[in-house]
Motif scaffolding. Structure first.
Motif, PDB file in Angstrom:
ATOM      1  N   THR A  38       2.866   7.910 -21.509  1.00 59.04           N
ATOM      2  CA  THR A  38       2.431   6.742 -20.755  1.00 59.04           C
ATOM      3  C   THR A  38       3.620   6.883 -19.510  1.00 59.04           C
ATOM      4  O   THR A  38       4.825   6.896 -19.619  1.00 59.04           O
ATOM      5  CB  THR A  38       2.950   5.450 -21.400  1.00 59.04           C
ATOM      6  N   ILE A  39       2.776   7.030 -18.325  1.00 62.59           N
ATOM      7  CA  ILE A  39       3.502   6.782 -17.075  1.00 62.59           C
ATOM      8  C   ILE A  39       3.293   5.309 -16.475  1.00 62.59           C
ATOM      9  O   ILE A  39       2.251   5.005 -16.093  1.00 62.59           O
ATOM     10  CB  ILE A  39       3.224   8.018 -15.956  1.00 62.59           C
ATOM     11  N   PRO A  40       4.261   4.623 -16.321  1.00 61.49           N
ATOM     12  CA  PRO A  40       4.076   3.039 -16.021  1.00 61.49           C
ATOM     13  C   PRO A  40       3.378   2.857 -14.608  1.00 61.49           C
ATOM     14  O   PRO A  40       2.350   2.100 -14.566  1.00 61.49           O
ATOM     15  CB  PRO A  40       5.406   2.557 -15.759  1.00 61.49           C
ATOM     16  N   GLU A  41       3.502   3.611 -13.694  1.00 65.33           N
ATOM     17  CA  GLU A  41       2.888   3.708 -12.317  1.00 65.33           C
ATOM     18  C   GLU A  41       1.316   4.373 -12.263  1.00 65.33           C
ATOM     19  O   GLU A  41       0.697   4.081 -11.570  1.00 65.33           O
ATOM     20  CB  GLU A  41       3.646   4.487 -11.226  1.00 65.33           C
ATOM     21  N   LEU A  42       1.043   5.159 -13.433  1.00 66.35           N
ATOM     22  CA  LEU A  42      -0.281   5.787 -13.461  1.00 66.35           C
ATOM     23  C   LEU A  42      -1.031   5.679 -14.571  1.00 66.35           C
ATOM     24  O   LEU A  42      -2.217   6.133 -14.674  1.00 66.35           O
ATOM     25  CB  LEU A  42       0.128   7.326 -13.240  1.00 66.35           C
ATOM     26  N   GLY A  43      -0.443   5.185 -15.974  1.00 65.73           N
ATOM     27  CA  GLY A  43      -0.976   5.000 -16.881  1.00 65.73           C
ATOM     28  C   GLY A  43      -0.820   6.192 -17.839  1.00 65.73           C
ATOM     29  O   GLY A  43       0.107   6.929 -17.960  1.00 65.73           O
ATOM     30  N   VAL A  44      -1.618   6.078 -19.031  1.00 61.63           N
ATOM     31  CA  VAL A  44      -1.694   6.948 -19.872  1.00 61.63           C
ATOM     32  C   VAL A  44      -2.096   8.363 -19.630  1.00 61.63           C
ATOM     33  O   VAL A  44      -3.376   8.657 -19.260  1.00 61.63           O
ATOM     34  CB  VAL A  44      -2.523   6.581 -21.363  1.00 61.63           C
ATOM     35  N   ARG A  45      -1.366   9.491 -19.910  1.00 62.38           N
ATOM     36  CA  ARG A  45      -1.734  11.076 -19.764  1.00 62.38           C
ATOM     37  C   ARG A  45      -1.973  11.474 -20.966  1.00 62.38           C
ATOM     38  O   ARG A  45      -1.153  11.152 -21.846  1.00 62.38           O
ATOM     39  CB  ARG A  45      -0.876  11.535 -18.948  1.00 62.38           C
ATOM     40  N   ARG A  79       1.034  -1.220   0.070  1.00 63.14           N
ATOM     41  CA  ARG A  79      -0.062  -0.025   0.108  1.00 63.14           C
ATOM     42  C   ARG A  79       0.904   1.343  -0.161  1.00 63.14           C
ATOM     43  O   ARG A  79       0.636   2.209  -0.641  1.00 63.14           O
ATOM     44  CB  ARG A  79      -0.959  -0.091   1.451  1.00 63.14           C
ATOM     45  N   LEU A  80       2.010   1.250   0.800  1.00 60.61           N
ATOM     46  CA  LEU A  80       2.772   2.395   0.744  1.00 60.61           C
ATOM     47  C   LEU A  80       3.362   2.602  -0.692  1.00 60.61           C
ATOM     48  O   LEU A  80       3.429   3.610  -1.161  1.00 60.61           O
ATOM     49  CB  LEU A  80       3.962   2.073   1.885  1.00 60.61           C
ATOM     50  N   GLY A  81       4.060   1.658  -1.263  1.00 61.22           N
ATOM     51  CA  GLY A  81       4.253   1.519  -2.540  1.00 61.22           C
ATOM     52  C   GLY A  81       3.271   2.305  -3.517  1.00 61.22           C
ATOM     53  O   GLY A  81       3.731   3.157  -4.469  1.00 61.22           O
ATOM     54  N   ARG A  82       2.176   2.015  -3.502  1.00 60.54           N
ATOM     55  CA  ARG A  82       0.945   2.706  -4.318  1.00 60.54           C
ATOM     56  C   ARG A  82       0.991   4.170  -3.865  1.00 60.54           C
ATOM     57  O   ARG A  82       0.835   5.010  -4.602  1.00 60.54           O
ATOM     58  CB  ARG A  82      -0.163   2.082  -4.187  1.00 60.54           C
ATOM     59  N   ASP A  83       0.936   4.422  -2.485  1.00 64.17           N
ATOM     60  CA  ASP A  83       0.646   5.967  -2.205  1.00 64.17           C
ATOM     61  C   ASP A  83       1.737   6.935  -2.617  1.00 64.17           C
ATOM     62  O   ASP A  83       1.736   8.111  -2.699  1.00 64.17           O
ATOM     63  CB  ASP A  83       0.482   5.848  -0.543  1.00 64.17           C
ATOM     64  N   ILE A  84       2.786   6.175  -2.775  1.00 63.79           N
ATOM     65  CA  ILE A  84       4.060   7.309  -3.073  1.00 63.79           C
ATOM     66  C   ILE A  84       4.198   7.275  -4.726  1.00 63.79           C
ATOM     67  O   ILE A  84       5.104   8.369  -5.066  1.00 63.79           O
ATOM     68  CB  ILE A  84       5.383   6.850  -2.333  1.00 63.79           C
TER      69      ILE A  84
END
Length: 311
Positions: A166-173, A110-115
């Motif tokens: 494309t930002i791997p952690e967030l997806g396509v912007r 969860r911490l990995g997702r939060d940052i």
């Protein structure tokens, strides 16, 4: 600074000419036509030419005239994704991890997702351009692309294809309204054909004497008519010489303003010799022009303009 509301895209070449002129950019019809088509077709505008001929200024003027934010990406050797598009704020992420550890947080997943959220994302010009700036579609200036490495050129081509990142952690912007794109090059190296095909191309040449005088009048209205005519004619004469670096319009404006500061009302050989460093940026060029050669060009200029002969 861009105005609070964007202006509509011009509906004719004449409107573009008037728009540029209203913001002190004196363009010829060929350039105005290329700008008009790029705006109407939603295609990037690729401007090539010598340094100092007004390529970068086109993007700045379009941003002001159309009320759009300007996102400028200055290219250089070694430019990478982190500097051009985005990077993570590693310092803030480390602080967040330390705080979580101090608070006894045990859920590392969860911490990995939060940052890896928007709060820790540092947006660079390309990402801001495809996402929009404060709800507005910006003008994106990719300046001096020829200074960047070829791998970055390939990445830029991908961005210009669909205006997404494309930002791997967030997806396509991105992927919404495309920014107005102006790409410039001083042609220190050739840009790949694949990128040129994506754009509308125009070579920005040195202006003729009449247009350069109009530029000088618009940008430096305090220069007297007699001096302005001599300055432009002398610079035009320099461009006929075999110099390492010919003076651009930017140097013409700098020289005219410098002469105003010296209270010069008419060119003479002495003042030219004293101020050649404003026009020419290489010592070999200065040594070649200083003295009799500059006096010869000035004498010819004054004869052509009917201003008498050099003192």
């Amino acid at each position: 600074m861009a105005s609070s509301s964007a202006q509509p895209i011009p509906d004719s070449v004449d409107t573009v000419l008037d728009l540029l002129s209203a913001h002190d950019y004196v363009a010829d019809r060929a350039l105005s036509t290329c700008v008009f088509l790029a705006l109407r077709l939603g295609r990037p505008l690729f401007l090539e030419g010598e340094a100092g001929v007004g390529k970068t200024e086109i993007a700045k003027v379009l941003a002001r005239a159309l009320g759009r934010p300007l996102e400028r990406l200055q290219c250089y050797e070694g430019l990478d994704l982190a500097s051009a598009a985005y990077e993570w704020n590693y310092a803030r992420q480390m602080i967040e991890i330390r705080l979580a550890e101090a608070a006894g947080a045990a859920d590392r997943e969860r911490l990995g997702r939060d940052i890896f959220t928007d709060a820790f994302l540092i947006r660079r010009p390309l990402l801001r351009a495809v996402e929009g700036v404060d709800g507005q579609v910006p003008v994106l200036l990719v300046d001096e692309l020829d200074r960047a490495d070829e791998p970055f050129e390939a990445f830029l081509l991908e961005v210009l294809s669909d205006f997404t990142i494309t930002i791997p952690e967030l997806g396509v912007r991105g992927g919404g309204a495309a920014p107005i794109v102006v790409v410039t090059s001083n042609r220190t190296r050739e840009i790949h054909d694949a990128l040129k095909r994506r754009c509308l191309y125009h070579w920005v040449d040195y202006p003729d004497a009449a247009r350069e005088r109009a530029i000088l009048q618009a940008k430096a209205p305090g220069v007297g008519e007699r001096l302005a005519a001599q300055v432009v004619a002398f610079v035009q004469g320099l461009r006929d010489q075999d110099l390492f670096k010919l003076p651009g319009v930017a140097e013409t404006l700098d020289w005219a303003n410098a002469l105003m500061q010296l209270d010069v009302v008419e060119l003479d050989p002495a003042v030219i010799d004293d101020t050649l460093g404003v026009l020419l940026k290489y010592q070999d060029d200065i040594l070649r022009m200083r003295g009799s050669e500059a006096a010869r060009i000035l004498s010819q200029v004054k004869a052509e303009l009917g201003h008498g002969t050099a003192a």
